[in-house]
Design a protein around this motif. Structure first.
Motif, PDB file in Angstrom:
ATOM      1  N   ASP A   1      46.389   1.857   6.930  1.00 31.96           N
ATOM      2  CA  ASP A   1      47.653   1.167   7.165  1.00 31.96           C
ATOM      3  C   ASP A   1      48.196   0.268   8.379  1.00 31.96           C
ATOM      4  O   ASP A   1      48.941  -0.566   8.294  1.00 31.96           O
ATOM      5  CB  ASP A   1      48.810   1.793   6.645  1.00 31.96           C
ATOM      6  CG  ASP A   1      48.495   2.638   5.162  1.00 31.96           C
ATOM      7  OD1 ASP A   1      47.783   2.113   4.494  1.00 31.96           O
ATOM      8  OD2 ASP A   1      49.235   3.704   4.911  1.00 31.96           O
ATOM      9  N   ILE A   2      47.461   0.563   9.327  1.00 27.97           N
ATOM     10  CA  ILE A   2      48.067  -0.078  10.782  1.00 27.97           C
ATOM     11  C   ILE A   2      46.663  -0.621  11.283  1.00 27.97           C
ATOM     12  O   ILE A   2      45.819  -0.152  11.624  1.00 27.97           O
ATOM     13  CB  ILE A   2      48.330   1.000  11.732  1.00 27.97           C
ATOM     14  CG1 ILE A   2      49.579   1.863  11.127  1.00 27.97           C
ATOM     15  CG2 ILE A   2      48.784   0.503  12.770  1.00 27.97           C
ATOM     16  CD1 ILE A   2      50.057   3.081  11.868  1.00 27.97           C
ATOM     17  N   PRO A   3      46.727  -2.229  11.183  1.00 28.05           N
ATOM     18  CA  PRO A   3      45.477  -2.940  11.767  1.00 28.05           C
ATOM     19  C   PRO A   3      45.287  -2.773  13.066  1.00 28.05           C
ATOM     20  O   PRO A   3      43.946  -2.800  13.324  1.00 28.05           O
ATOM     21  CB  PRO A   3      46.245  -4.294  11.365  1.00 28.05           C
ATOM     22  CG  PRO A   3      47.414  -4.317  10.539  1.00 28.05           C
ATOM     23  CD  PRO A   3      47.918  -2.851  10.851  1.00 28.05           C
ATOM     24  N   ASP A   4      46.050  -2.560  14.013  1.00 27.68           N
ATOM     25  CA  ASP A   4      45.728  -2.518  15.403  1.00 27.68           C
ATOM     26  C   ASP A   4      45.336  -1.244  15.748  1.00 27.68           C
ATOM     27  O   ASP A   4      46.017  -0.020  15.314  1.00 27.68           O
ATOM     28  CB  ASP A   4      46.946  -2.894  16.307  1.00 27.68           C
ATOM     29  CG  ASP A   4      46.573  -2.788  17.626  1.00 27.68           C
ATOM     30  OD1 ASP A   4      46.067  -3.938  18.419  1.00 27.68           O
ATOM     31  OD2 ASP A   4      47.067  -1.643  18.316  1.00 27.68           O
ATOM     32  N   VAL A   5      44.144  -0.859  16.335  1.00 31.66           N
ATOM     33  CA  VAL A   5      43.560   0.245  16.416  1.00 31.66           C
ATOM     34  C   VAL A   5      44.488   1.117  17.252  1.00 31.66           C
ATOM     35  O   VAL A   5      44.660   2.291  17.279  1.00 31.66           O
ATOM     36  CB  VAL A   5      42.168   0.320  16.910  1.00 31.66           C
ATOM     37  CG1 VAL A   5      41.487   1.526  17.398  1.00 31.66           C
ATOM     38  CG2 VAL A   5      41.101  -0.417  16.009  1.00 31.66           C
ATOM     39  N   THR A   6      44.788   0.580  18.463  1.00 30.49           N
ATOM     40  CA  THR A   6      45.642   1.356  19.426  1.00 30.49           C
ATOM     41  C   THR A   6      47.005   1.786  18.582  1.00 30.49           C
ATOM     42  O   THR A   6      47.425   3.083  18.825  1.00 30.49           O
ATOM     43  CB  THR A   6      46.062   0.722  20.641  1.00 30.49           C
ATOM     44  OG1 THR A   6      44.867   0.323  21.212  1.00 30.49           O
ATOM     45  CG2 THR A   6      46.902   1.368  21.800  1.00 30.49           C
ATOM     46  N   ASP A   7      47.801   1.086  17.846  1.00 30.98           N
ATOM     47  CA  ASP A   7      48.942   1.386  17.222  1.00 30.98           C
ATOM     48  C   ASP A   7      48.377   2.616  16.275  1.00 30.98           C
ATOM     49  O   ASP A   7      49.354   3.442  16.216  1.00 30.98           O
ATOM     50  CB  ASP A   7      49.497   0.412  16.609  1.00 30.98           C
ATOM     51  CG  ASP A   7      50.034  -0.907  17.494  1.00 30.98           C
ATOM     52  OD1 ASP A   7      50.354  -0.430  18.845  1.00 30.98           O
ATOM     53  OD2 ASP A   7      50.288  -2.176  17.066  1.00 30.98           O
ATOM     54  N   ALA A   8      47.350   2.495  15.569  1.00 33.08           N
ATOM     55  CA  ALA A   8      46.858   3.259  14.368  1.00 33.08           C
ATOM     56  C   ALA A   8      46.834   4.814  15.053  1.00 33.08           C
ATOM     57  O   ALA A   8      47.179   5.697  14.886  1.00 33.08           O
ATOM     58  CB  ALA A   8      45.617   2.976  13.856  1.00 33.08           C
ATOM     59  N   PHE A   9      46.130   4.645  16.195  1.00 33.70           N
ATOM     60  CA  PHE A   9      45.869   6.249  16.953  1.00 33.70           C
ATOM     61  C   PHE A   9      47.099   6.624  17.667  1.00 33.70           C
ATOM     62  O   PHE A   9      47.466   7.797  17.462  1.00 33.70           O
ATOM     63  CB  PHE A   9      45.097   5.753  18.294  1.00 33.70           C
ATOM     64  CG  PHE A   9      43.255   5.428  17.883  1.00 33.70           C
ATOM     65  CD1 PHE A   9      42.956   5.521  16.583  1.00 33.70           C
ATOM     66  CD2 PHE A   9      42.514   5.167  18.502  1.00 33.70           C
ATOM     67  CE1 PHE A   9      41.668   5.368  16.065  1.00 33.70           C
ATOM     68  CE2 PHE A   9      41.254   4.747  18.377  1.00 33.70           C
ATOM     69  CZ  PHE A   9      40.762   5.107  16.932  1.00 33.70           C
ATOM     70  N   ARG A  10      48.033   5.635  18.145  1.00 34.63           N
ATOM     71  CA  ARG A  10      49.329   6.279  18.613  1.00 34.63           C
ATOM     72  C   ARG A  10      50.127   6.793  17.663  1.00 34.63           C
ATOM     73  O   ARG A  10      50.827   7.999  17.665  1.00 34.63           O
ATOM     74  CB  ARG A  10      50.162   5.058  19.155  1.00 34.63           C
ATOM     75  CG  ARG A  10      51.247   5.375  19.939  1.00 34.63           C
ATOM     76  CD  ARG A  10      52.218   4.176  20.526  1.00 34.63           C
ATOM     77  NE  ARG A  10      51.250   3.522  21.691  1.00 34.63           N
ATOM     78  CZ  ARG A  10      50.858   2.438  21.606  1.00 34.63           C
ATOM     79  NH1 ARG A  10      51.200   1.635  20.506  1.00 34.63           N
ATOM     80  NH2 ARG A  10      50.067   1.885  22.496  1.00 34.63           N
ATOM     81  N   HIS A  11      50.261   6.225  16.320  1.00 36.87           N
ATOM     82  CA  HIS A  11      50.935   6.661  15.266  1.00 36.87           C
ATOM     83  C   HIS A  11      50.335   8.155  14.806  1.00 36.87           C
ATOM     84  O   HIS A  11      50.978   8.919  14.411  1.00 36.87           O
ATOM     85  CB  HIS A  11      51.029   5.998  14.099  1.00 36.87           C
ATOM     86  CG  HIS A  11      52.048   6.220  13.056  1.00 36.87           C
ATOM     87  ND1 HIS A  11      53.393   6.281  13.393  1.00 36.87           N
ATOM     88  CD2 HIS A  11      51.762   6.580  11.814  1.00 36.87           C
ATOM     89  CE1 HIS A  11      54.035   6.528  12.125  1.00 36.87           C
ATOM     90  NE2 HIS A  11      53.415   6.810  11.269  1.00 36.87           N
ATOM     91  N   TYR A  12      48.868   8.119  14.746  1.00 39.46           N
ATOM     92  CA  TYR A  12      48.273   9.242  14.460  1.00 39.46           C
ATOM     93  C   TYR A  12      48.788  10.517  15.175  1.00 39.46           C
ATOM     94  O   TYR A  12      48.976  11.658  14.596  1.00 39.46           O
ATOM     95  CB  TYR A  12      46.902   8.998  14.363  1.00 39.46           C
ATOM     96  CG  TYR A  12      46.228  10.354  14.414  1.00 39.46           C
ATOM     97  CD1 TYR A  12      45.772  11.259  13.554  1.00 39.46           C
ATOM     98  CD2 TYR A  12      45.189  10.512  15.808  1.00 39.46           C
ATOM     99  CE1 TYR A  12      45.046  12.311  13.674  1.00 39.46           C
ATOM    100  CE2 TYR A  12      44.299  11.576  15.731  1.00 39.46           C
ATOM    101  CZ  TYR A  12      44.237  12.471  14.812  1.00 39.46           C
ATOM    102  OH  TYR A  12      43.433  13.672  14.994  1.00 39.46           O
ATOM    103  N   GLU A  13      48.873  10.297  16.377  1.00 40.26           N
ATOM    104  CA  GLU A  13      48.935  11.224  17.190  1.00 40.26           C
ATOM    105  C   GLU A  13      50.514  11.675  17.334  1.00 40.26           C
ATOM    106  O   GLU A  13      50.990  12.942  17.298  1.00 40.26           O
ATOM    107  CB  GLU A  13      48.786  10.849  18.925  1.00 40.26           C
ATOM    108  CG  GLU A  13      49.332  11.947  20.081  1.00 40.26           C
ATOM    109  CD  GLU A  13      48.832  11.586  21.359  1.00 40.26           C
ATOM    110  OE1 GLU A  13      49.255  12.318  22.383  1.00 40.26           O
ATOM    111  OE2 GLU A  13      48.348  10.480  21.659  1.00 40.26           O
ATOM    112  N   SER A  14      51.414  10.940  17.029  1.00 40.66           N
ATOM    113  CA  SER A  14      52.828  11.188  16.846  1.00 40.66           C
ATOM    114  C   SER A  14      53.060  11.883  15.780  1.00 40.66           C
ATOM    115  O   SER A  14      53.743  12.887  15.571  1.00 40.66           O
ATOM    116  CB  SER A  14      53.793   9.889  16.771  1.00 40.66           C
ATOM    117  OG  SER A  14      53.505   9.182  15.724  1.00 40.66           O
TER     118      SER A  14
END
Length: 388
Positions: A313-326
């Protein structure tokens, strides 16, 4: 913005195949790379999957087949000496499912591509992906690399060379199926604090009694533990549990060759960096609570699926990883902290043994409020249909 199209998953245990299943469900190509040369058919002991873990498995279509080969536990009892306490469960949450690792591996691996004999030695990141190098000389490229390679994770070291490693709990895990029958109703699991160590047992499917021990011991690798002849391990178990009832009788009745040695038990301290660039960790590589939690496998399954959902759902990889950790960090660390408190009484030293009655009274008060203690853990559900 370009979405993730290909993922290399390092590790073919539980979290790796679950991540691959969820990624493929999300329309992302995923391949698992496992260091062992063959499948895990017939290898390993049992694991417990909590209701939240079964709900997560259902998302990738694995809950029903896992339930078919499991031992459902509807009642849990704790004993300390002659004292016996029924542990209240959560209304409507469903049973704990105990399943053979090899059976779960077979179910998870049925629908994902897995390459065996692929031990990761290095990974180089570029602007648009990762190149992974294996010990056999092969190299592969992917948009993202997921480290699901357990407590001794190579990917964790590649992400952060200063990352902490696993801590040994002071115990080695073993289990078996004794021909001895115990007077317990089917679907019951007994958590027993013996005179010198912790063990658990319950009626086995098809007769006899399934039991497992957390043997206080010096640290050993799985290979070192399994290199010790089974009769010697049986002698050691009898030295520790021989005077316990029914622990000693269960061990005496067990043929030594049927003892399964699972190796040293480890836990992961909090990991500072869950990701870097296009590499990220999941499962035991980043959060491995004590087995006292009853949540190790379930948390790994959840994390693998929520990581796939973030990449979907989150195109930017860094944003996706950040959201996953949160989504995951606070949850897994809270479970680990709870389990650590329980784990401290499994292999007590002289002072711990003297304080055991006080410790267990506190534990019983703690356990009598299941909705507050384990409710948030077992009632957790992933909304796969939701767009993040």
């Amino acid at each position: 913005m370009t979405r993730v199209r290909t993922v290399a998953v390092i590790g073919g245990g539980i979290a790796g195949p679950v991540a691959a299943l969820a990624l493929r469900k999300a329309g992302i190509e995923a391949t698992v790379y496992e260091s062992h040369p063959t499948t895990a058919d017939g290898v390993g002991g049992t694991i417990a999957i909590a209701p939240n873990g079964m709900a997560a498995l259902d998302i990738v279509g694995a809950a029903a087949p896992a339930a078919e080969v499991s031992w459902p536990v509807h009642r849990q009892v704790m004993t300390v000496g002659r004292k016996r306490l029924d542990l209240p469960g959560l209304a409507g949450a469903g049973p704990l499912h105990v399943v053979q690792r090899s059976d779960l591996y077979r179910i998870l691996a049925a629908d994902v591509p897995i390459q065996y004999g692929k031990r990761l030695v290095n990974a180089v990141q570029g602007a648009g992906g990762v190149t992974a190098a294996f010990a056999d000389g092969d190299e592969i490229e992917a948009d993202v690399l997921i480290g699901a390679d357990g407590v001794h994770s190579t990917v964790r070291r590649l992400i952060d060379p200063a990352a902490p490693g696993p801590h040994f709990t002071g115990m080695v895990a073993m289990e078996g199926r004794s021909p001895l029958t115990v007077p317990e109703e089917p679907g019951t699991m007994i958590f027993a604090f013996g005179k010198r160590g912790f063990y658990l047992y319950g009626p086995a499917l098809g007769g006899g009694t399934t039991f497992g021990v957390n043997l206080p011991h010096r640290p050993l690798t799985v290979a070192e533990a399994r290199a010790i002849p089974s009769p010697r391990w049986k002698e050691t178990l009898l030295e520790v549990y021989g005077s316990d009832t029914p622990g000693g009788d269960l061990i005496r009745a067990l043929p030594a060759e049927e003892l399964t040695v699972n190796g040293a038990l480890h836990i992961m301290p909090p990991v500072p960096h869950w990701y870097r660039g296009r590499m990220v960790l999941t499962g035991d590589a980043v959060h491995a609570p004590s087995n006292s939690s009853g949540q190790g496998a379930s948390l790994s399954i959840e994390s693998a699926i929520e990581l796939a959902q973030c990449l979907r759902d989150i195109p930017d990889v860094t944003d996706a990883f950040r959201h996953y950790e949160s989504l995951r960090r606070a949850r897994v660390e809270k479970v680990a902290a709870r389990a650590a408190r329980t784990n401290s009484v499994k292999a007590p030293g002289p002072i711990g043994r003297a304080l055991m009655p006080i410790i267990m009274r506190a534990f019983m008060r703690f356990a009598m409020n299941p909705e507050k203690v384990i409710g948030p853990e077992q009632r957790y559900r992933i909304d796969w249909a939701k767009t993040l």
